[in-house]
Write an enzyme that holds these catalytic residues in place. Sequence first.
Site, PDB file in Angstrom:
ATOM      1  N   MET A  30       0.842  -1.201   0.000  1.00  0.00           N
ATOM      2  CA  MET A  30       0.000   0.000   0.000  1.00  0.00           C
ATOM      3  C   MET A  30       0.880   1.256   0.000  1.00  0.00           C
ATOM      4  SD  MET A  30      -3.385  -0.887   2.131  1.00  0.00           S
ATOM      5  CE  MET A  30      -2.695  -0.651   3.764  1.00  0.00           C
ATOM      6  N   GLY A  31       2.161   1.087  -0.307  1.00  0.00           N
ATOM      7  CA  GLY A  31       3.043   2.253  -0.390  1.00  0.00           C
ATOM      8  C   GLY A  31       3.503   2.741   0.967  1.00  0.00           C
ATOM      9  N   GLY A  36      11.100  -2.627   5.731  1.00  0.00           N
ATOM     10  CA  GLY A  36      10.394  -3.915   5.728  1.00  0.00           C
ATOM     11  C   GLY A  36       9.892  -4.222   4.326  1.00  0.00           C
ATOM     12  N   HIS A  37       9.175  -3.244   3.737  1.00  0.00           N
ATOM     13  CA  HIS A  37       8.694  -3.435   2.363  1.00  0.00           C
ATOM     14  C   HIS A  37       9.872  -3.666   1.404  1.00  0.00           C
ATOM     15  CE1 HIS A  37       5.449  -0.536   3.866  1.00  0.00           C
ATOM     16  NE2 HIS A  37       4.778  -1.631   3.589  1.00  0.00           N
ATOM     17  N   GLN A  61     -10.201  -2.717   2.112  1.00  0.00           N
ATOM     18  CA  GLN A  61      -9.691  -3.435   3.287  1.00  0.00           C
ATOM     19  C   GLN A  61      -9.654  -2.574   4.542  1.00  0.00           C
ATOM     20  OE1 GLN A  61      -5.822  -4.251   1.246  1.00  0.00           O
ATOM     21  NE2 GLN A  61      -4.963  -3.974   3.285  1.00  0.00           N
ATOM     22  N   LYS A 151       5.003 -10.271   9.062  1.00  0.00           N
ATOM     23  CA  LYS A 151       4.392  -9.317   9.998  1.00  0.00           C
ATOM     24  C   LYS A 151       2.874  -9.430   9.975  1.00  0.00           C
ATOM     25  CE  LYS A 151       3.573  -4.715  11.173  1.00  0.00           C
ATOM     26  NZ  LYS A 151       2.546  -4.361  10.178  1.00  0.00           N
ATOM     27  N   GLN A 155      -2.866 -12.611   7.436  1.00  0.00           N
ATOM     28  CA  GLN A 155      -3.097 -12.243   6.027  1.00  0.00           C
ATOM     29  C   GLN A 155      -2.430 -13.252   5.090  1.00  0.00           C
ATOM     30  OE1 GLN A 155      -2.760  -8.138   4.293  1.00  0.00           O
ATOM     31  NE2 GLN A 155      -0.692  -8.784   3.807  1.00  0.00           N
ATOM     32  N   ARG A 189       2.232   2.485  10.117  1.00  0.00           N
ATOM     33  CA  ARG A 189       1.396   3.074  11.174  1.00  0.00           C
ATOM     34  C   ARG A 189       2.203   3.487  12.407  1.00  0.00           C
ATOM     35  NH1 ARG A 189      -2.750  -0.873   8.971  1.00  0.00           N
ATOM     36  NH2 ARG A 189      -4.369   0.480   8.117  1.00  0.00           N
TER      37      ARG A 189
HETATM   38  P1  AMP Z   1       1.395  -3.060   3.450  1.00  0.00           P
HETATM   39  O1  AMP Z   1       1.860  -1.961   2.574  1.00  0.00           O
HETATM   40  O2  AMP Z   1       1.320  -2.700   4.882  1.00  0.00           O
HETATM   41  O3  AMP Z   1       0.144  -3.716   2.915  1.00  0.00           O
HETATM   42  O4  AMP Z   1       2.501  -4.188   3.377  1.00  0.00           O
HETATM   43  C1  AMP Z   1       2.931  -4.720   2.155  1.00  0.00           C
HETATM   44  C2  AMP Z   1       3.729  -5.973   2.411  1.00  0.00           C
HETATM   45  O5  AMP Z   1       4.866  -5.658   3.211  1.00  0.00           O
HETATM   46  C3  AMP Z   1       2.942  -7.042   3.169  1.00  0.00           C
HETATM   47  O6  AMP Z   1       3.252  -8.320   2.637  1.00  0.00           O
HETATM   48  C4  AMP Z   1       3.465  -6.891   4.577  1.00  0.00           C
HETATM   49  O7  AMP Z   1       3.367  -8.078   5.337  1.00  0.00           O
HETATM   50  C5  AMP Z   1       4.923  -6.532   4.308  1.00  0.00           C
HETATM   51  N1  AMP Z   1       5.525  -5.871   5.477  1.00  0.00           N
HETATM   52  C6  AMP Z   1       4.998  -4.855   6.201  1.00  0.00           C
HETATM   53  N2  AMP Z   1       5.803  -4.551   7.244  1.00  0.00           N
HETATM   54  C7  AMP Z   1       6.862  -5.395   7.170  1.00  0.00           C
HETATM   55  C8  AMP Z   1       8.031  -5.589   7.964  1.00  0.00           C
HETATM   56  N3  AMP Z   1       8.280  -4.855   9.056  1.00  0.00           N
HETATM   57  N4  AMP Z   1       8.909  -6.559   7.595  1.00  0.00           N
HETATM   58  C9  AMP Z   1       8.665  -7.328   6.482  1.00  0.00           C
HETATM   59  N5  AMP Z   1       7.581  -7.184   5.701  1.00  0.00           N
HETATM   60  C10 AMP Z   1       6.678  -6.247   6.029  1.00  0.00           C
END
Ligand code: AMP
Length: 282
Positions: A30-31, A36-37, A61, A151, A155, A189
């Site tokens: 989601m950008g 992590g991303h 969502q 994380k 999901q 967040r």
């Molecule tokens: P989101 O943008 O929050 O939907 O996350 C996109 C992807 O990044 C999802 O597969 C998350 O599980 C992964 N993600 C988010 N935070 C982390 C993190 N701290 N470490 C590894 N992957 C992450």
Amino acid sequence: MIIVSSSESLRETLGDWRYSDEHIALVPTMGNLHNGHLSLVPLAREHAERVVVSIFVNPKQFTKGEDFEQYPRTLERDKRLLKKVKADLLFVPDVDTMYPFGLDNATSVTVPVMTSDFCGAYRPGHFDGVTSVVSRLFSIVQPDVAIFGQKDFQQQLVIRRMVEDLQLPLQIVLAPTIREGDGLALSSRNQYLSEKQRSVASTLYSLLAGIGKDLQAGKRNFEELEKHAMDALSSAGFDPEYIGIRRAENLETPDRDTDEIVVLAAARLGNARLIDNILVSI
Ligand code: AMP
């Protein structure tokens, strides 16, 4: 890095790659990208010659009253970061591209049972939104492999089940959680936290790690361990939603023979809703 927002231009580029026998990995996000991303991109590269990242803040969502409007959107910065980690293509669709018949007329994909507990219980409809958008991304991109972060453990399980049940021809890869130095899992967040809240936020991970140690030391009083951690979260100033010690395979209650455990947690801290989990082999 190629940047496209329409499915047609995306298909053109993907078609060229497939014609050259290149495999495609998809990293849905989601950008508002953090490390992590970004760690998902080199992992994706281990599984395919081409890496596609999508950025779409999926309205479906977010449940009523959640942070859809405030969710941080930082596209220009995200593009720079993705170039640095050498993603091949960034797909940035708009709502009409993802939901051509409109949000209210969209076909919905639901995975039952494993979406009813934990985050599913606190965010009704959230996982339907996730599976509805991820299934669309899978049919638009047709990746050979898709990467999801540990994380968001529930999901990832729900998506795996969807893929298996719908017999979609791709592999799901789980990526380890990237953390701050004090253990707090990186999350878009986290920026909702005040300085004071940030200083206690890592308690969530410490408590999970503590349960992990207890399990490895042979403790099997799951409910007591969960309750103790819930109380500790409240004392630290969190508003805890759940702590669950479950079978990693399907989130069911562990029994004597279970050897792979996930300890999942969600708690509110100020304006932030934090989630985290650890995997424990016992
Ligand atoms: P989101 O943008 O929050 O939907 O996350 C996109 C992807 O990044 C999802 O597969 C998350 O599980 C992964 N993600 C988010 N935070 C982390 C993190 N701290 N470490 C590894 N992957 C992450």
